[in-house]
Design an enzyme around this catalytic site. Structure first.
Site, mmCIF file in Angstrom:
data_model
loop_
_atom_site.group_PDB
_atom_site.id
_atom_site.type_symbol
_atom_site.label_atom_id
_atom_site.label_comp_id
_atom_site.label_asym_id
_atom_site.label_seq_id
_atom_site.Cartn_x
_atom_site.Cartn_y
_atom_site.Cartn_z
ATOM 1 C CE LYS A 105 4.573 7.521 -1.303
ATOM 2 N NZ LYS A 105 3.733 7.891 -0.153
ATOM 3 C CB SER B 161 -6.124 4.568 1.982
ATOM 4 O OG SER B 161 -5.889 5.677 1.150
ATOM 5 C CG ASN C 102 -4.594 16.163 0.787
ATOM 6 O OD1 ASN C 102 -4.456 15.797 1.951
ATOM 7 N ND2 ASN C 102 -5.642 15.825 0.071
ATOM 8 C CE LYS D 5 3.138 6.885 6.680
ATOM 9 N NZ LYS D 5 2.945 7.782 5.529
ATOM 10 C CE LYS E 296 -4.056 1.980 0.472
ATOM 11 N NZ LYS E 296 -3.763 2.794 -0.714
ATOM 12 C CB THR F 212 -3.025 13.218 5.295
ATOM 13 O OG1 THR F 212 -3.192 12.105 4.415
ATOM 14 C CG2 THR F 212 -1.579 13.276 5.754
HETATM 15 P P1 NAD Z 1 0.542 18.242 -2.265
HETATM 16 O O1 NAD Z 1 1.065 18.070 -3.607
HETATM 17 O O2 NAD Z 1 -0.938 18.353 -2.099
HETATM 18 O O3 NAD Z 1 1.206 19.504 -1.543
HETATM 19 C C1 NAD Z 1 2.577 19.696 -1.408
HETATM 20 C C2 NAD Z 1 2.780 21.124 -0.930
HETATM 21 O O4 NAD Z 1 4.136 21.312 -0.564
HETATM 22 C C3 NAD Z 1 2.454 22.182 -1.979
HETATM 23 O O5 NAD Z 1 1.803 23.262 -1.352
HETATM 24 C C4 NAD Z 1 3.828 22.633 -2.453
HETATM 25 O O6 NAD Z 1 3.830 23.938 -2.957
HETATM 26 C C5 NAD Z 1 4.589 22.525 -1.153
HETATM 27 N N1 NAD Z 1 6.037 22.465 -1.304
HETATM 28 C C6 NAD Z 1 6.763 21.759 -2.194
HETATM 29 N N2 NAD Z 1 8.065 21.984 -1.982
HETATM 30 C C7 NAD Z 1 8.152 22.834 -0.943
HETATM 31 C C8 NAD Z 1 9.218 23.446 -0.235
HETATM 32 N N3 NAD Z 1 10.473 23.200 -0.583
HETATM 33 N N4 NAD Z 1 8.927 24.272 0.790
HETATM 34 C C9 NAD Z 1 7.654 24.504 1.145
HETATM 35 N N5 NAD Z 1 6.599 23.964 0.528
HETATM 36 C C10 NAD Z 1 6.857 23.144 -0.503
HETATM 37 O O7 NAD Z 1 1.109 17.008 -1.426
HETATM 38 P P2 NAD Z 1 0.532 16.375 -0.094
HETATM 39 O O8 NAD Z 1 -0.305 15.215 -0.482
HETATM 40 O O9 NAD Z 1 0.012 17.425 0.803
HETATM 41 O O10 NAD Z 1 1.886 15.752 0.508
HETATM 42 C C11 NAD Z 1 2.760 16.535 1.320
HETATM 43 C C12 NAD Z 1 3.564 15.586 2.187
HETATM 44 O O11 NAD Z 1 2.657 14.798 2.958
HETATM 45 C C13 NAD Z 1 4.424 14.595 1.409
HETATM 46 O O12 NAD Z 1 5.601 14.334 2.137
HETATM 47 C C14 NAD Z 1 3.550 13.360 1.375
HETATM 48 O O13 NAD Z 1 4.315 12.175 1.176
HETATM 49 C C15 NAD Z 1 2.946 13.436 2.749
HETATM 50 N N6 NAD Z 1 1.735 12.643 2.889
HETATM 51 C C16 NAD Z 1 0.635 12.907 2.145
HETATM 52 C C17 NAD Z 1 -0.488 12.097 2.318
HETATM 53 C C18 NAD Z 1 -1.758 12.345 1.545
HETATM 54 O O14 NAD Z 1 -2.757 11.639 1.822
HETATM 55 N N7 NAD Z 1 -1.821 13.306 0.660
HETATM 56 C C19 NAD Z 1 -0.473 11.040 3.225
HETATM 57 C C20 NAD Z 1 0.672 10.825 3.986
HETATM 58 C C21 NAD Z 1 1.769 11.633 3.807
#
Ligand code: NAD
Length: 432
Positions: A117, A360, A232, A105, A81, A201
Site C-alpha cells: 500500500k 486489477s 468510486n 485480501k 499489490k 470494487t
Molecule cells: P473515493 O475517494 O472515490 O471516495 C471516498 C468517498 O468517501 C468520498 O465520497 C468522500 O466524500 C467520502 N468520505 C470521506 N470521508 C467520509 C466520512 N467521514 N463520512 C462519509 N463519507 C466520507 O475513494 P474510494 O476509492 O471509493 O475508496 C473508499 C473506500 O473503499 C476506502 O476505504 C478504500 O480503501 C476502499 N477501497 C477502494 C477500492 C477502489 O478500487 N477504489 C478498492 C478496495 C477498497
C-alpha cells in the site's frame, strides 16, 4: 504461537495503534487456521517500509514538502499489490494496516499477488490540477526503485483515480525508459487500463450481495440499503443495486448525508454529485448526520468511506442485518463482537471489496499478454471469482460458528501459510 517471539509493534507509538489493533485481529483468527506458527511470526511485520519526502513547487512559486509512504507487506504469493491514497490522515500505521489487509485480501480471493500500500499525507482538494500531476509524478520518482510489474504494482485508492494512475505509469515509463503498463493498474481504458476496472470494487460487493440475496430469499424491491461514502466504491454499488430494484434510502459523503425512505434516484444523485461536487437533497429527502446514517433501520449497510466508522460507541445502535464492508477497515475490533452478538452479518472488507484488486489482476494479465478482454469477460470472471470465494468463506464461517471476518482471515492465513512454508526451512528441522 505463544512460544514464538512475535515482533509486536511498538505499543508506545500512538500512531502505530491502528496497525496493532489490525494485527491483533489477525492473530486471534490464526487460532482457527491450520498454519505453522512461524507464518504468523513472519506476517507480524512488513517486509519493507519506504518513507519519503516529496518536495513540491506550488503554482505560486512556494515550496511545500509532503510525506509519502510505500509499504511492502508480503510477496510470498506474488508481487506486492495495493493502492495509493492521497489523504490528510495518511500516516505510517494506516498504510501498514492497509498493506497487511491487501496481503490477506489477495489470499482470500486467491489471486497471485502479495500485499502492499502507498500514500501521501496531503489534502488533494487544496491542490490545483497541475500541482496534483506534479505530486503524482514526484511520488513515483521517490519510490520507483521498489516498483515494477514483477515487484510491486500500485493502483488507485481514496482520492486517487485513473487519471492519477496514468500520470504515474507515464512517469515510471520515463524513468525506466520503456513502456511497462503492468507496473500500475486502474489506468484509463485506452492507456493500458481494463474495461470494467472503474466499477470493479462496487461490482464485486454487489456480486457478494447477490449471493446473499439467494441465500436469504431477499426481494430487491423490499430490501433497503444505506451507503456511507459516495466515491468510486460507494457510487457504483448504489448504482448497481438501484438498477436491480433495491431501495437505496441513504447515501453520504464527507460533507453530508441524505435520506429518503421511499428510495433515492441514484443515477440523479450521481449526476448531481458529478456536476456540483456535492450531494443533492431531492424533494422528499432530508439531510442527516453520518452517524444517523450508520444507525438507520435498513436491511443492508454499506460503509464505503474510511476506517474506524463502526465503533463501540455506535455499533449498539446499528440496525442493519447485513454490513458489506466496501471500505477498508470500517469496523473496529470493539464493534465486531457487538454486531456479531446482535446477529448482524458483517461481510469483511478482505472479501467484500476484493473486486477492485481482482480486476486489477485482470488488467495486469492483459498488459502482460498484450491483450484486451471484453466487458462481458471481465464481469463474468469477476462474478465467478466473487461467488467461489464468498461460498468458501461462508462455508468456513458456518463450520467455525465464528464471524465471517475470522473465517476469511483463517482461509487467507492458510493460503499464505502454504506459500511461506513452501519456501521456508522449518520442515527440515521438524524432521530431525
Ligand atoms: P473515493 O475517494 O472515490 O471516495 C471516498 C468517498 O468517501 C468520498 O465520497 C468522500 O466524500 C467520502 N468520505 C470521506 N470521508 C467520509 C466520512 N467521514 N463520512 C462519509 N463519507 C466520507 O475513494 P474510494 O476509492 O471509493 O475508496 C473508499 C473506500 O473503499 C476506502 O476505504 C478504500 O480503501 C476502499 N477501497 C477502494 C477500492 C477502489 O478500487 N477504489 C478498492 C478496495 C477498497
Amino acid at each position: 504461537m505463544s512460544k514464538l517471539a512475535l515482533a509486536t509493534p511498538n505499543a508506545a507509538a500512538a500512531t502505530a495503534d491502528l496497525f496493532e489493533r489490525s494485527f491483533e485481529r489477525v492473530a486471534a483468527a490464526a487460532r482457527h487456521a491450520k498454519i505453522d506458527p512461524e507464518t504468523l511470526l513472519r506476517l507480524s511485520m512488513p517486509k519493507r517500509t519506504v518513507e519519503v519526502s516529496i518536495p513540491l513547487r506550488m503554482d505560486d512559486g512556494t515550496l511545500r514538502l509532503f510525506r509519502g509512504y510505500r509499504v511492502q507487506y508480503d510477496d510470498s504469493r506474488g508481487p506486492f499489490k495495493g493502492g495509493i491514497r492521497f489523504h490528510p490522515q495518511v500516516d505510517a500505521a494506516e498504510v501498514k494496516s492497509l498493506a497487511l489487509w491487501m496481503a490477506l485480501k489477495c489470499a482470500v480471493v486467491d489471486i497471485p499477488f502479495g500485499g502492499g500500500k502507498g500514500g501521501v499525507e496531503v489534502d488533494p482538494h487544496q491542490l490545483s490540477h497541475a500541482e496534483l500531476e506534479r505530486l503524482s509524478r514526484a511520488y513515483v520518482r521517490a519510490v520507483a526503485d521498489v516498483l515494477g510489474q514483477d515487484r510491486d504494482v500500485p493502483a488507485p485508492d481514496v482520492y486517487t483515480n485513473a487519471r492519477t494512475m496514468a500520470w504515474m505509469a507515464d512517469e515510471y515509463a520515463t524513468i525506466v525508459r520503456r513502456l511497462e503498463p503492468g507496473v500500475i493498474t486502474g489506468k484509463p481504458v485506452g492507456r493500458g487500463g481494463s474495461v470494467g476496472r472503474d466499477d470493479a470494487t462496487g461490482r464485486g460487493g454487489y456480486y457478494v450481495l447477490k449471493e446473499l440475496e439467494a441465500l436469504r430469499s431477499w426481494q430487491p424491491g423490499r430490501t433497503t440499503v444505506a451507503v456511507q461514502g459516495f466515491g468510486n466504491a460507494g457510487q457504483h454499488i448504489a448504482r448497481l443495486l438501484h438498477a436491480d430494484g433495491y431501495r437505496v434510502v441513504a447515501v453520504s459523503d464527507s460533507r453530508t448525508a441524505v435520506w429518503q425512505q421511499a428510495g433515492l434516484d441514484v443515477p440523479q444523485v450521481i449526476a448531481h454529485k458529478e456536476a456540483h461536487r456535492r450531494l443533492p437533497v431531492p424533494q422528499g429527502a432530508k439531510t442527516i448526520t453520518n452517524d444517523e446514517l450508520l444507525q438507520l433501520d435498513v436491511d443492508v449497510l454499506v460503509p464505503a468511506a474510511l476506517e474506524d466508522q463502526l465503533t463501540a460507541a455506535n455499533a449498539p445502535g446499528v440496525r442493519a442485518k447485513v454490513v458489506i464492508e466496501l471500505a477498508n477497515g470500517p469496523t473496529t475490533g470493539a464493534a465486531d463482537p457487538i454486531l456479531h452478538d446482535k446477529g448482524a452479518l458483517v461481510v469483511p472488507d478482505v472479501l467484500a471489496n476484493a473486486g477492485g484488486v481482482t480486476v486489477s489482476w485482470f488488467e495486469w494479465l492483459q498488459n502482460r499478454a498484450g491483450s484486451q478482454w471484453t466487458t462481458e469477460e471481465v464481469h463474468e470472471r469477476l462474478r465467478a471469482c466473487m461467488r467461489t470465494q464468498f461460498h468458501a468463506v461462508h462455508a468456513r464461517m458456518t463450520e467455525l460458528g465464528a464471524p465471517m471476518r475470522t473465517a476469511a482471515y483463517a482461509l487467507a492465513l492458510e493460503r499464505l501459510d502454504r506459500a511461506l512454508c513452501a519456501g521456508g526451512t522449518a520442515a527440515d528441522f521438524q524432521r530431525r
